[in-house]
Design a protein around this motif. Sequence first.
Motif, PDB file in Angstrom:
ATOM      1  N   LYS A  56       0.829  -1.188   0.000  1.00  0.00           N
ATOM      2  CA  LYS A  56       0.000   0.000   0.000  1.00  0.00           C
ATOM      3  C   LYS A  56       0.875   1.253   0.000  1.00  0.00           C
ATOM      4  O   LYS A  56       1.917   1.299   0.646  1.00  0.00           O
ATOM      5  CB  LYS A  56      -0.945   0.004   1.196  1.00  0.00           C
ATOM      6  N   ALA A  57       0.431   2.265  -0.741  1.00  0.00           N
ATOM      7  CA  ALA A  57       1.211   3.496  -0.870  1.00  0.00           C
ATOM      8  C   ALA A  57       0.271   4.684  -0.892  1.00  0.00           C
ATOM      9  O   ALA A  57      -0.860   4.598  -1.374  1.00  0.00           O
ATOM     10  CB  ALA A  57       2.046   3.457  -2.143  1.00  0.00           C
ATOM     11  N   ASN A  58       0.762   5.799  -0.361  1.00  0.00           N
ATOM     12  CA  ASN A  58      -0.023   7.019  -0.294  1.00  0.00           C
ATOM     13  C   ASN A  58       0.985   8.157  -0.222  1.00  0.00           C
ATOM     14  O   ASN A  58       1.472   8.501   0.854  1.00  0.00           O
ATOM     15  CB  ASN A  58      -0.925   6.979   0.929  1.00  0.00           C
ATOM     16  N   SER A  59       1.350   8.724  -1.382  1.00  0.00           N
ATOM     17  CA  SER A  59       2.508   9.605  -1.391  1.00  0.00           C
ATOM     18  C   SER A  59       2.401  10.700  -2.433  1.00  0.00           C
ATOM     19  O   SER A  59       1.825  10.505  -3.518  1.00  0.00           O
ATOM     20  CB  SER A  59       3.778   8.777  -1.673  1.00  0.00           C
ATOM     21  N   PHE A  60       2.984  11.853  -2.107  1.00  0.00           N
ATOM     22  CA  PHE A  60       3.273  12.875  -3.098  1.00  0.00           C
ATOM     23  C   PHE A  60       4.626  12.546  -3.718  1.00  0.00           C
ATOM     24  O   PHE A  60       5.573  12.170  -3.007  1.00  0.00           O
ATOM     25  CB  PHE A  60       3.321  14.262  -2.449  1.00  0.00           C
ATOM     26  N   ASN A  61       4.739  12.673  -5.030  1.00  0.00           N
ATOM     27  CA  ASN A  61       5.969  12.328  -5.735  1.00  0.00           C
ATOM     28  C   ASN A  61       6.369  13.421  -6.713  1.00  0.00           C
ATOM     29  O   ASN A  61       5.508  14.120  -7.268  1.00  0.00           O
ATOM     30  CB  ASN A  61       5.794  11.023  -6.531  1.00  0.00           C
ATOM     31  N   LEU A  62       7.660  13.538  -6.929  1.00  0.00           N
ATOM     32  CA  LEU A  62       8.178  14.327  -8.041  1.00  0.00           C
ATOM     33  C   LEU A  62       8.428  13.333  -9.164  1.00  0.00           C
ATOM     34  O   LEU A  62       9.460  12.670  -9.201  1.00  0.00           O
ATOM     35  CB  LEU A  62       9.470  15.040  -7.639  1.00  0.00           C
ATOM     36  N   ARG A  63       7.443  13.184 -10.061  1.00  0.00           N
ATOM     37  CA  ARG A  63       7.515  12.104 -11.047  1.00  0.00           C
ATOM     38  C   ARG A  63       8.728  12.263 -11.960  1.00  0.00           C
ATOM     39  O   ARG A  63       9.518  11.343 -12.105  1.00  0.00           O
ATOM     40  CB  ARG A  63       6.221  12.052 -11.861  1.00  0.00           C
ATOM     41  N   LEU A  64       8.890  13.427 -12.564  1.00  0.00           N
ATOM     42  CA  LEU A  64      10.071  13.671 -13.393  1.00  0.00           C
ATOM     43  C   LEU A  64      10.118  15.125 -13.821  1.00  0.00           C
ATOM     44  O   LEU A  64       9.128  15.854 -13.771  1.00  0.00           O
ATOM     45  CB  LEU A  64      10.102  12.758 -14.620  1.00  0.00           C
ATOM     46  N   ALA A  65      11.318  15.539 -14.252  1.00  0.00           N
ATOM     47  CA  ALA A  65      11.516  16.836 -14.898  1.00  0.00           C
ATOM     48  C   ALA A  65      12.497  16.632 -16.035  1.00  0.00           C
ATOM     49  O   ALA A  65      13.442  15.833 -15.919  1.00  0.00           O
ATOM     50  CB  ALA A  65      12.058  17.859 -13.912  1.00  0.00           C
ATOM     51  N   ARG A  66      12.260  17.307 -17.147  1.00  0.00           N
ATOM     52  CA  ARG A  66      13.161  17.215 -18.295  1.00  0.00           C
ATOM     53  C   ARG A  66      13.498  18.604 -18.825  1.00  0.00           C
ATOM     54  O   ARG A  66      12.656  19.498 -18.829  1.00  0.00           O
ATOM     55  CB  ARG A  66      12.540  16.384 -19.425  1.00  0.00           C
ATOM     56  N   PHE A  67      14.748  18.732 -19.269  1.00  0.00           N
ATOM     57  CA  PHE A  67      15.217  19.955 -19.905  1.00  0.00           C
ATOM     58  C   PHE A  67      15.866  19.570 -21.226  1.00  0.00           C
ATOM     59  O   PHE A  67      16.633  18.606 -21.283  1.00  0.00           O
ATOM     60  CB  PHE A  67      16.229  20.677 -19.014  1.00  0.00           C
TER      61      PHE A  67
END
Length: 381
Positions: A56-67
Amino acid sequence: MMKTPANMKKGMMMALVALVSMAAHAQEKKVSWINNVKLSGYGIVQYQYSGKEGAKANSFNLRLARFSLDGRILDDFYWKAQVQFNGNTSTLGSSPRVVDLFGEWQKYDYFKIKAGQFKRPFSFENPMHPVDQGFMGYSQIISALAGFSDRAGAHASNGRDIGVQIQGDFLKNANGRNLLHYQVGVFNGQGINVSDVDQQKDIIGGVWVMPVAGMRIGAFGWTGSYARKGTWTDEQGNTQSGIRSLQQRRYAFSAEYVVNDWTFRSEYAHSTGLAFKTRYQDADDAKDCTLSGNGDKAQGVYAVVIAPIIKKKFHAKARYDMYQPTGDASKQKTQYEVGLDYNFTRNLQLTGEYALINDRSIANPDKHNYSMIDVELSFRF
C-alpha cells in the motif's frame, strides 16, 4: 535504477549549463549556421494512492523533470539533447541521465536519417509526450515491450536506445496530405547510455497508412536480442559464465483516430523471448544471468477514449489496459481506468484518475482486486 557516481552527476549538470549558455550565445550572436536554438522542458508532480495488499502506498511524488535543447544546423539538420531528473525513487542514482541525444538530416519528407539516442520506432504510444499520451502512465504493453520497464530485464530506458534510423512520409493525395509513413532502425539492443554486449543488433520498424485526416493504422516488428555478461546455473546445475544473449521477437498492431478533440487509440503487442530474473538497476544486477520464470511469451492490449467536455480545455477519458507477462492468463494484470483532465493553459494541466486493478499474480485470490488514485500537475515551458 543504475547508480550514477557523484562526479558524473556533477558533469551532467555542468554540461546542461554549458548547453544553455551555448543557446544564449547563439541567439545573441545570431550564428548563421546554427538556427532556432531553443531551450524547453516540463515537469510532472504527482499524488498517488495504491491499495495493493502488502504494498500500500499514499505519497506525493516528483515524477520527473526534463530539460532539452534543440535547433537546426544549415537548415537541413535537426538536433536535440535532453536530460531527465527524477524525484522520489528507490535510489536517486538514476538521476540525472541523458535520454535523448541525436541529429537528423531532414532535407526530404520521404527520406530522413537519424543517428544517436532516441525513441525506438515501435508502437504509436511510445514516442508520445508523457503529458500528451493522456493517462497516469504509458500502457502496460508499452512499458514492458518498448523499453520503459522492459520484460527482458533491461534498465529503464524510456522507450529509447542507441542507433541509426531512416523514416519518411510519401504518397500524397489531391490535398497534399501524405498517405503512407515508414520507419526502420538498427539499435544496440541494450537501452540508453549502454554499449552493445553481444555484438548483435536490434532491427525495429513500422509502417502505417493514413486513409483520412487524423487516422493511422499501422504494424510494427522487432527482432534482436538483450544480453548480459555474467554468471548463471545451467539445467544440469553447473555454473556458467560469459555472455548470455536472449533473442527477442516482437510485433504490434496499432490504430488511432483523432478528430474534433476526440481521441480513439488501441494497440496489441506480442513478444517471444526469454527474460532475465533480475531487473538491471545497478552494476551487480547486470552480472546476474539467471532466467525469469515467466517463460518466453508475453502479450497485451489497450484501448483509449478521450472525449472533450470543453473543447481543448476539459476532457473525460477511459482506458482498458491488459497485459499477460507469461502469454496466458495466469499472471494477467488488467487496469480499468477513468479520469478527467483540465488545461488551465496549453502549458499547465491538472489530471485525475481512478483505476480498478485486477492482478492475478497476487497469490491470494481474494486480494486480486485493488484501487489506485492518481492526481498529476504538469507544466511546460
